[in-house]
Design a protein around this motif. Structure first.
Motif, PDB file in Angstrom:
ATOM      1  N   VAL A  12       3.595  25.480 -10.962  1.00 38.80           N
ATOM      2  CA  VAL A  12       2.393  25.984 -10.498  1.00 38.80           C
ATOM      3  C   VAL A  12       2.615  26.711  -8.966  1.00 38.80           C
ATOM      4  O   VAL A  12       2.145  27.490  -8.539  1.00 38.80           O
ATOM      5  N   SER A  13       2.856  25.625  -8.251  1.00 40.37           N
ATOM      6  CA  SER A  13       3.493  25.851  -6.776  1.00 40.37           C
ATOM      7  C   SER A  13       4.174  27.044  -6.514  1.00 40.37           C
ATOM      8  O   SER A  13       4.223  27.981  -5.778  1.00 40.37           O
ATOM      9  N   GLU A  14       5.394  27.218  -7.431  1.00 37.63           N
ATOM     10  CA  GLU A  14       6.517  28.178  -7.348  1.00 37.63           C
ATOM     11  C   GLU A  14       5.860  29.680  -7.658  1.00 37.63           C
ATOM     12  O   GLU A  14       5.982  30.548  -7.020  1.00 37.63           O
ATOM     13  N   VAL A  76      -8.427  26.232  -7.127  1.00 31.48           N
ATOM     14  CA  VAL A  76      -8.130  24.874  -7.676  1.00 31.48           C
ATOM     15  C   VAL A  76      -6.700  24.494  -8.035  1.00 31.48           C
ATOM     16  O   VAL A  76      -6.030  23.447  -7.288  1.00 31.48           O
ATOM     17  N   LEU A  77      -6.103  25.566  -8.393  1.00 29.11           N
ATOM     18  CA  LEU A  77      -4.356  25.262  -8.746  1.00 29.11           C
ATOM     19  C   LEU A  77      -3.825  25.074  -7.597  1.00 29.11           C
ATOM     20  O   LEU A  77      -2.808  24.381  -7.239  1.00 29.11           O
ATOM     21  N   ARG A  78      -4.089  25.925  -6.276  1.00 35.55           N
ATOM     22  CA  ARG A  78      -3.423  25.973  -5.062  1.00 35.55           C
ATOM     23  C   ARG A  78      -3.507  24.536  -4.263  1.00 35.55           C
ATOM     24  O   ARG A  78      -2.741  24.119  -3.859  1.00 35.55           O
ATOM     25  N   VAL A  79      -5.003  24.438  -4.284  1.00 36.77           N
ATOM     26  CA  VAL A  79      -5.211  22.916  -3.680  1.00 36.77           C
ATOM     27  C   VAL A  79      -4.553  21.787  -4.572  1.00 36.77           C
ATOM     28  O   VAL A  79      -3.998  20.890  -3.818  1.00 36.77           O
ATOM     29  N   GLU A  84       3.183  20.106  -2.960  1.00 36.78           N
ATOM     30  CA  GLU A  84       4.575  20.274  -2.961  1.00 36.78           C
ATOM     31  C   GLU A  84       5.341  21.285  -1.783  1.00 36.78           C
ATOM     32  O   GLU A  84       6.384  21.109  -1.678  1.00 36.78           O
ATOM     33  N   HIS A  85       4.380  21.845  -1.093  1.00 39.98           N
ATOM     34  CA  HIS A  85       4.861  22.372  -0.026  1.00 39.98           C
ATOM     35  C   HIS A  85       4.161  22.134   1.375  1.00 39.98           C
ATOM     36  O   HIS A  85       4.546  22.585   2.615  1.00 39.98           O
ATOM     37  N   GLU A  86       3.504  21.059   1.331  1.00 39.67           N
ATOM     38  CA  GLU A  86       2.938  20.390   2.407  1.00 39.67           C
ATOM     39  C   GLU A  86       3.700  19.166   2.953  1.00 39.67           C
ATOM     40  O   GLU A  86       4.741  18.928   2.290  1.00 39.67           O
TER      41      GLU A  86
END
Length: 321
Positions: A12-14, A76-79, A84-86
């Motif tokens: 999802v992050s990708e 919601v998916l981004r949060v 994964e990238h923080e």
């Protein structure tokens, strides 16, 4: 089960973060979100036309509900996937909070918040329409140029703040001066310093509306002096931004060039290295033509170093680094 959730969160992050991947499905997700944002902005603009709103208002509202649903799921998916990238050293809740307070995440929230507020509060529909236009700022996530401009503002924030502070100081001085000179002859226009600030702002920004102007010789001289000074002061932030923009672009090109040189180090450019270079190009926001020009230049320089010319016969001989 846990590994499946981790894999799903990473995927999802990708898909949602343009700089995290380089695949067709991710590009398709970007394209669909951009289309949704653009059509939303057009729908908001169309809804301000009374004839269109009267005839297609229900359809526009239905599209608004659909869009808010998609934007809510996206937010919601981004949060959720932001861990994964923080910063990996942070606990998951802190990583998500750090992302949720970032500028782009705040814009995502503001894009959907008015709709939900309208369900509980009696808000002005015109106000909600205008607030919905903030969704256009979401396009900055998909534009390398916008990301570069954001980095410039972030890096030069203190310098720009100092320049703007000087403009405020100059505005106070200009409004105070013109008040002392003109308030007796034009009490309706320069009756107080706050009232004179309108003239000072229009003059300092070189707009010069002309609705308020000095009429005494000393007032005209003072106004001309302020105008000349303002031309230099207003140009100062523009110069800072232009210089910083050029510097940031140079640094990004240098970063990409260093990665290309590193990839060429073993003499073979693999498919994996090409994939990583393309991913880096998107992350840095470089145009494909610029990246290809840098790539070809480095390749040519490397070939020149490896192929040397004999000083006696003029024939090429293979050299070694």
């Amino acid at each position: 089960m846990a590994s499946g959730w981790l894999a799903a969160r990473k995927r999802v992050s990708e898909l949602l973060e343009p700089q995290q991947r380089n695949d067709k499905l991710g590009d398709l997700v970007d394209f669909l979100l951009v289309v949704l944002i653009v059509t939303n902005v057009l729908a908001v603009m169309a809804s301000t036309v009374n004839s269109i709103d009267a005839q297609y208002g229900q359809w526009l509202f239905a599209y608004e509900v659909f869009s808010v649903g998609i934007f809510t799921i996206e937010y919601v998916l981004r949060v959720w996937s932001s861990v994964e990238h923080e910063n990996p050293a942070l606990p998951k809740w802190k990583a998500r909070l750090s992302y949720a307070t970032s500028p782009m995440a705040v814009i995502d929230l503001l894009a959907i918040l008015p709709f939900y507020l309208s369900l509980f509060f009696n808000l002005d529909l015109r106000f909600l329409r205008i607030i919905r236009l903030i969704r256009v700022a979401k396009l900055g996530r998909y534009s390398g140029a916008m990301q570069l401009l954001y980095d410039v503002f972030r890096r030069e924030f203190k310098v720009l703040t100092a320049a703007l502070l000087w403009l405020v100081v100059l505005m106070v001085i200009a409004s105070s001066g013109i008040y002392l000179i003109e308030h007796q002859v034009q009490p309706d226009k320069f009756g107080s310093i706050p009232q004179a600030m309108w003239w000072a702002m229009a003059t300092l920004t070189t707009v010069g509306y002309g609705d308020v102007t000095p009429i005494t010789p000393l007032g005209k001289f003072f106004g001309g002096t302020i105008t000349v000074i303002s031309m230099a002061m207003v140009a100062l932030p523009a110069g800072i931004l232009a210089s910083s923009f050029s510097e940031q672009l140079r640094k990004r090109r240098d970063t990409f060039s260093a990665k290309v040189i590193e990839a060429f180090a073993d003499g073979v450019l693999s498919a994996k290295e090409l994939h990583e270079l393309e991913k880096l190009r998107k992350t840095l926001g470089l145009e494909r033509q610029d990246a290809e020009a840098l790539f070809n230049l480095i390749q040519k320089e490397r070939t020149t170093k490896l192929v040397k010319t004999c000083p006696h016969c003029g024939k090429s001989v293979e050299g070694h680094e």
